[in-house]
Scaffold this active site. Structure first.
Site, PDB file in Angstrom:
ATOM      1  N   ASN A   1       0.807  -1.240   0.000  1.00 48.56           N
ATOM      2  CA  ASN A   1       0.000   0.000   0.000  1.00 48.56           C
ATOM      3  C   ASN A   1       0.833   1.280   0.000  1.00 48.56           C
ATOM      4  O   ASN A   1       0.447   2.266  -0.624  1.00 48.56           O
ATOM      5  CB  ASN A   1      -1.017  -0.015   1.152  1.00 48.56           C
ATOM      6  CG  ASN A   1      -0.369  -0.034   2.503  1.00 48.56           C
ATOM      7  OD1 ASN A   1       0.649  -0.675   2.709  1.00 48.56           O
ATOM      8  ND2 ASN A   1      -0.954   0.676   3.436  1.00 48.56           N
TER       9      ASN A   1
ATOM     10  N   GLY B   1       2.117  -5.951   7.162  1.00 46.04           N
ATOM     11  CA  GLY B   1       1.198  -6.589   6.218  1.00 46.04           C
ATOM     12  C   GLY B   1      -0.057  -7.020   6.951  1.00 46.04           C
ATOM     13  O   GLY B   1      -0.424  -6.432   7.983  1.00 46.04           O
ATOM     14  N   SER B   2      -0.693  -8.046   6.443  1.00 45.32           N
ATOM     15  CA  SER B   2      -1.980  -8.451   7.007  1.00 45.32           C
ATOM     16  C   SER B   2      -1.801  -9.228   8.315  1.00 45.32           C
ATOM     17  O   SER B   2      -0.736  -9.815   8.564  1.00 45.32           O
ATOM     18  CB  SER B   2      -2.718  -9.326   5.999  1.00 45.32           C
ATOM     19  OG  SER B   2      -1.979 -10.505   5.787  1.00 45.32           O
ATOM     20  N   THR B   3      -2.855  -9.260   9.092  1.00 49.17           N
ATOM     21  CA  THR B   3      -2.833 -10.015  10.349  1.00 49.17           C
ATOM     22  C   THR B   3      -2.658 -11.506  10.063  1.00 49.17           C
ATOM     23  O   THR B   3      -1.970 -12.212  10.805  1.00 49.17           O
ATOM     24  CB  THR B   3      -4.132  -9.726  11.138  1.00 49.17           C
ATOM     25  OG1 THR B   3      -4.136  -8.333  11.463  1.00 49.17           O
ATOM     26  CG2 THR B   3      -4.225 -10.550  12.405  1.00 49.17           C
TER      27      THR B   3
ATOM     28  N   THR C   1      -0.918 -12.979   7.648  1.00 44.49           N
ATOM     29  CA  THR C   1       0.501 -13.298   7.408  1.00 44.49           C
ATOM     30  C   THR C   1       1.311 -13.084   8.687  1.00 44.49           C
ATOM     31  O   THR C   1       2.214 -13.878   8.990  1.00 44.49           O
ATOM     32  CB  THR C   1       1.069 -12.424   6.263  1.00 44.49           C
ATOM     33  OG1 THR C   1       0.220 -12.545   5.126  1.00 44.49           O
ATOM     34  CG2 THR C   1       2.458 -12.839   5.878  1.00 44.49           C
TER      35      THR C   1
ATOM     36  N   GLU D   1       3.582  -5.299  12.199  1.00 46.58           N
ATOM     37  CA  GLU D   1       2.616  -4.208  11.998  1.00 46.58           C
ATOM     38  C   GLU D   1       1.541  -4.779  11.099  1.00 46.58           C
ATOM     39  O   GLU D   1       1.809  -5.121   9.947  1.00 46.58           O
ATOM     40  CB  GLU D   1       3.289  -3.006  11.313  1.00 46.58           C
ATOM     41  CG  GLU D   1       4.396  -2.362  12.113  1.00 46.58           C
ATOM     42  CD  GLU D   1       3.904  -1.666  13.367  1.00 46.58           C
ATOM     43  OE1 GLU D   1       2.682  -1.415  13.484  1.00 46.58           O
ATOM     44  OE2 GLU D   1       4.732  -1.389  14.245  1.00 46.58           O
TER      45      GLU D   1
ATOM     46  N   CYS E   1      -3.180   1.723   6.258  1.00 45.62           N
ATOM     47  CA  CYS E   1      -3.543   0.965   7.461  1.00 45.62           C
ATOM     48  C   CYS E   1      -4.181   1.870   8.516  1.00 45.62           C
ATOM     49  O   CYS E   1      -4.905   1.394   9.385  1.00 45.62           O
ATOM     50  CB  CYS E   1      -2.318   0.289   8.029  1.00 45.62           C
ATOM     51  SG  CYS E   1      -0.963   1.440   8.292  1.00 45.62           S
TER      52      CYS E   1
ATOM     53  N   GLU F   1       7.436   0.482  16.016  1.00 47.32           N
ATOM     54  CA  GLU F   1       8.430   1.045  15.115  1.00 47.32           C
ATOM     55  C   GLU F   1       8.591   2.523  15.453  1.00 47.32           C
ATOM     56  O   GLU F   1       7.868   3.062  16.284  1.00 47.32           O
ATOM     57  CB  GLU F   1       7.979   0.877  13.657  1.00 47.32           C
ATOM     58  CG  GLU F   1       7.895  -0.576  13.234  1.00 47.32           C
ATOM     59  CD  GLU F   1       7.710  -0.762  11.732  1.00 47.32           C
ATOM     60  OE1 GLU F   1       6.781  -0.168  11.160  1.00 47.32           O
ATOM     61  OE2 GLU F   1       8.500  -1.509  11.123  1.00 47.32           O
TER      62      GLU F   1
END
Ligand code: NAD
Length: 481
Positions: A150, A226-228, A230, A248, A282, A461
């Site tokens: 994204n 990335g996605s939850t 993964t 994240e 996000c 982060e």
């Protein structure tokens, strides 16, 4: 047809198996480049190059590391137009957004951590008169940086900059859907004088590149965005080796507007916070909670402003809303709109595929969509859609809206709009969210911790948190008696 290459040991190389994946441009649905379909063999070579480069890079003086990272930032600035165009064509985001946000922020990430590492220091603790304790930070070794599609360069540089500044060597895996700016970055890394093997970039799919990278015994830490789904896999895969991980992940962010909010500021920011980058950030507020006293007025004005967004070719300066990133994602988001309708949601605007009568008709476009009338526990209000789709939900009290906002498994960010300062602090404190904005959205100071709670994140982060993640801490205790 442009062919993207891996960056391993300081060289741009094709994947060992010679296979490539098609990389379509979302604005036109046309394949214009190919990305390496790398395998574990390429990962092996990249990790080995990074391992070889580690002793040299980790012992390079901090000032020299900072100089090279600043040089990389200079090159991003110099070639901003090239980067912005590549980002826009690869993702479908507007060129104006890539120019204004993605690329300048990538430059800032390198500059910020080039400076931050020169201020990074351990602590010392005097234990009465008996001992002196002090902490030392040292780089971890080879680390993996895995990033999503994204904000491709923005989020990749957010990991690379602290990892490299702290003296680690890196194997990066950008999203296979948006490889272009990472490819450009590898060319600039060479030009900036980054020694061979310090940064390696392996392109390809999650299963073929991401998994072997995460599982590699010489990789000491994994920084993932990335996605939850993964993120969960990575947590499971690294559990038995106790690798350091920073995750994240997804979000279902609440945007809470109280009756006393600055109406026009809340309204304008809500349009931005929902539809920037076609809702594929996000931090976008996808659940818009509005106090009942202003609900009808806010909804009607929001619909008016949303309908006024110009959807079209991302390259055109007048375009507000470009294309979604891929056909698969476009179909997923459209299916979510259908689900919302089936659940009884009323479409207030959007929901359709626009007709352009041009080559854009083969692209992945969806009108910005607002939906009302759904229960806060419906799947539409619980699961991440990650597209230009938002729901509106009225509320009557502070407690009610906090309970609804906290009802999802996610907890990345939230916005609260009110002019009552006590309420702002009270609500911010009660929201289960790693980031809360009061009367604003996505206002970022790179020194602040960034990350989510619940299924949105593990770790933080940003600022010194990122440098600490990419370092090992040792405490040394010296007896004084
Ligand atoms: P994704 O999880 O599908 O992919 C992210 C990266 O992981 C890609 O490079 C992918 O190839 C790789 N990957 C996939 N499977 C893997 C595996 N088994 N092992 C290792 N790597 C693997 O996510 P996406 O679709 O690219 O990105 C969208 C998601 O990212 C959304 O859920 C969004 O909320 C989230 N996101 C979160 C933040 C944040 O800061 N919290 C920021 C941006 C995006």
């Amino acid at each position: 047809m442009k062919q993207i290459l891996n960056f391993i040991g300081g060289e741009l190389v094709p994947p060992v198996a010679g296979k490539f994946l098609d990389n379509p441009e979302p604005a036109y649905g046309k394949i214009t480049s190919q990305v390496p379909d790398s395998t574990s063999e390429d990962v092996e070579r990249a990790v080995s190059a990074a391992k070889k480069a580690f002793p040299g890079w980790s012992s390079t003086p901090v000032e020299e590391r900072a100089r090279i990272l600043n040089k990389l930032a200079d090159l991003i600035r110099r070639d901003l137009e090239e980067f912005a165009m590549a980002e826009s064509r690869d993702t479908g985001k507007t060129l104006s957004l890539a120019r204004k946000l993605d690329i300048p922020r990538s430059e800032s990430n390198f500059r910020f951590f080039a400076s931050a590492i020169t201020q990074f220091h351990g602590d010392s603790f005097q234990s009465d008169q008996t001992a002196l304790n002090y902490t030392e930070y040292s780089p971890l070794g080879v680390v993996a940086c895995i990033s999503p599609w994204n904000l491709p360069l923005y989020l990749l540089s957010w990991k690379l900059a602290p990892a490299l500044a702290a003296g680690n060597t890196v194997v990066a895996k950008p999203s296979e859907i948006t490889p272009m700016t990472a490819f450009l970055l590898s060319q600039k890394a060479k030009e900036a004088g980054l020694p061979a093997g310090v940064l390696n970039i392996v392109h390809g799919s999650g299963p073929n590149v991401g998994e072997p990278l995460v599982n590699h015994p010489d990789v000491k830490a994994v920084s993932f965005t990335g996605s939850t789904m993964t993120g969960r896999k990575i947590a499971q895969q690294t559990a038995s080796s106790f690798k350091k991980i920073s995750l994240e992940m997804g979000g279902k962010n609440a945007n809470i507007i109280f009756g006393d909010a600055d109406f026009s500021k809340a309204l304008d920011t809500t349009v931005r916070s929902r539809f920037t980058n076609q809702g594929q950030i996000c931090l976008c507020g996808s659940r818009i909670f509005v106090e009942r006293s202003i609900y009808d007025k806010f909804r009607d004005e929001l619909v008016k402003k949303t309908k006024a967004l110009k959807i079209g070719d991302p390259i055109e300066a007048s375009t507000d809303t470009g294309a979604l990133v891929s056909k698969v994602h476009w179909e997923k988001v459209r299916a979510c709109v259908d689900t919302a309708k089936n659940q009884g949601g009323r479409i207030l605007c959007g929901g359709n595929i626009p007709k352009f009568g041009s080559q854009l008709d083969s692209g992945y476009y969806l009108e910005p969509t607002l939906i009302e009338g759904l229960d806060h526990l419906s799947s539409t209000n619980q699961e991440e859609i990650f597209g230009p789709v938002a729901t509106l939900i009225p509320f009557d009290s502070e407690d009610e809206v906090i309970a609804m906002a906290n009802s999802t498994r996610y907890g990345l960010s939230a916005s609260v709009w009110t002019q009552d300062v006590k309420r702002a602090h009270r609500v911010a404190r009660k929201l289960e969210s790693g980031l809360v904005w009061v009367n604003t959205w996505m206002m970022r100071d790179l020194r602040t911790p960034f990350g989510g709670v619940k299924e949105s994140g593990v770790g933080r982060e940003g600022g010194m948190d990122a440098l600490r993640f990419f370092s090992e801490t040792k405490n040394i205790c010296v007896a004084l008696t």
